[in-house]
Design a protein around this motif. Structure first.
Motif, short mmCIF file in Angstrom:
data_model
loop_
_atom_site.label_atom_id
_atom_site.label_comp_id
_atom_site.label_asym_id
_atom_site.label_seq_id
_atom_site.Cartn_x
_atom_site.Cartn_y
_atom_site.Cartn_z
N ARG A 124 0.82 -1.21 0.00
CA ARG A 124 0.00 0.00 0.00
C ARG A 124 0.86 1.27 0.00
N LYS A 125 2.18 1.09 -0.03
CA LYS A 125 3.12 2.22 -0.01
C LYS A 125 2.93 3.08 1.25
N GLU A 126 2.68 2.41 2.38
CA GLU A 126 2.50 3.08 3.67
C GLU A 126 3.76 2.91 4.52
N THR A 127 4.89 3.28 3.95
CA THR A 127 6.15 3.04 4.64
C THR A 127 6.28 3.87 5.92
N LYS A 128 5.61 5.01 6.00
CA LYS A 128 5.69 5.83 7.20
C LYS A 128 4.89 5.24 8.37
N THR A 129 3.89 4.45 8.07
CA THR A 129 3.05 3.90 9.14
C THR A 129 3.36 2.44 9.46
N MET A 130 4.39 1.89 8.86
CA MET A 130 4.68 0.48 9.13
C MET A 130 5.71 0.27 10.24
N ALA A 131 6.22 1.34 10.82
CA ALA A 131 7.23 1.21 11.88
C ALA A 131 6.75 0.38 13.07
N PRO A 132 5.52 0.58 13.58
CA PRO A 132 5.07 -0.28 14.69
C PRO A 132 5.07 -1.77 14.33
N ALA A 133 4.66 -2.09 13.12
CA ALA A 133 4.65 -3.49 12.70
C ALA A 133 6.07 -4.07 12.66
N VAL A 134 7.01 -3.27 12.21
CA VAL A 134 8.40 -3.74 12.14
C VAL A 134 8.95 -3.95 13.55
N VAL A 135 8.67 -3.03 14.46
CA VAL A 135 9.14 -3.16 15.84
C VAL A 135 8.52 -4.41 16.49
N LEU A 136 7.22 -4.59 16.31
CA LEU A 136 6.56 -5.78 16.88
C LEU A 136 7.10 -7.06 16.26
N LEU A 137 7.41 -7.03 14.98
CA LEU A 137 8.00 -8.18 14.31
C LEU A 137 9.35 -8.52 14.93
N ILE A 138 10.20 -7.53 15.10
CA ILE A 138 11.53 -7.77 15.67
C ILE A 138 11.44 -8.31 17.09
N LEU A 139 10.61 -7.68 17.92
CA LEU A 139 10.47 -8.13 19.31
C LEU A 139 9.89 -9.54 19.39
N SER A 140 8.92 -9.84 18.55
CA SER A 140 8.34 -11.19 18.54
C SER A 140 9.37 -12.22 18.10
N ALA A 141 10.17 -11.87 17.11
CA ALA A 141 11.21 -12.78 16.63
C ALA A 141 12.27 -13.01 17.71
N VAL A 142 12.63 -11.97 18.43
CA VAL A 142 13.61 -12.11 19.52
C VAL A 142 13.09 -13.08 20.58
N VAL A 143 11.85 -12.90 20.99
CA VAL A 143 11.27 -13.80 22.00
C VAL A 143 11.23 -15.23 21.46
N ALA A 144 10.79 -15.40 20.22
CA ALA A 144 10.71 -16.75 19.65
C ALA A 144 12.08 -17.42 19.59
N ILE A 145 13.05 -16.71 19.08
CA ILE A 145 14.39 -17.29 18.92
C ILE A 145 15.01 -17.64 20.27
N LEU A 146 14.93 -16.71 21.21
CA LEU A 146 15.58 -16.95 22.50
C LEU A 146 14.81 -17.95 23.37
N ARG A 147 13.49 -17.99 23.24
CA ARG A 147 12.73 -18.96 24.03
C ARG A 147 12.78 -20.36 23.41
N PHE A 148 13.00 -20.46 22.11
CA PHE A 148 13.24 -21.77 21.51
C PHE A 148 14.67 -22.22 21.81
N GLY A 149 15.56 -21.26 21.96
CA GLY A 149 16.99 -21.56 22.09
C GLY A 149 17.52 -21.52 23.51
N PRO A 150 18.49 -20.66 23.76
CA PRO A 150 19.22 -20.72 25.03
C PRO A 150 18.43 -20.36 26.28
N TYR A 151 17.31 -19.69 26.12
CA TYR A 151 16.53 -19.28 27.30
C TYR A 151 15.16 -19.94 27.30
#
Length: 126
Positions: free
Chosen positions: A95-122
């Motif tokens: 939709r070319k909404e690059t200015k409004t996608m920042a929250p989605a990117v932040v939530l994506l990164i945080l969710s990925a961090v939890v998934a990776i670390l909870r599947f892995g060393p923690y």
């Protein structure tokens, strides 16, 4: 690091609970007027479904570990929410909404961090 992961999971759960309940409780038209123009590309039922997925994911980030019942569901929930956010980012890019996608990117990164670390060393099982 365990405390940091709990904090991140709590923040994610609060964000997804709020966003999910908003999508479930409000009409697609109200959401579009409130700045969620992407809802115009989806049926009302699909918007509600996305909201339910976000609510269930938020619950899955906290309750299994808190109650010590199938804590492996925590990284699974985090992974599911990360996949949901990949979809959100794709929709915003299309939709070319690059200015409004920042929250989605932040939530994506945080969710990925939890998934990776909870599947892995923690993980809760190690």
């Amino acid at each position: 690091m365990n405390v940091v992961l709990w904090i991140i999971a709590g923040v994610l759960a609060a964000a997804f609970l709020g966003a999910g309940f908003m999508k479930v409780a409000r009409s697609r038209e109200d959401l579009a007027k409130a700045g969620m123009a992407w809802t115009e590309d989806f049926s009302p039922g699909m918007v509600k479904f996305i909201g339910v997925v976000e609510i269930l994911g938020a619950i899955g980030l906290i309750l299994p570990a808190l109650l010590d019942i199938a804590p492996v569901l925590v990284p699974i929930a985090a992974l599911g929410l990360a996949v949901t956010m990949v979809g959100a980012v794709i929709v915003h890019v299309r939709r070319k909404e690059t200015k409004t996608m920042a929250p989605a990117v932040v939530l994506l990164i945080l969710s990925a961090v939890v998934a990776i670390l909870r599947f892995g060393p923690y993980s809760f099982t190690s």
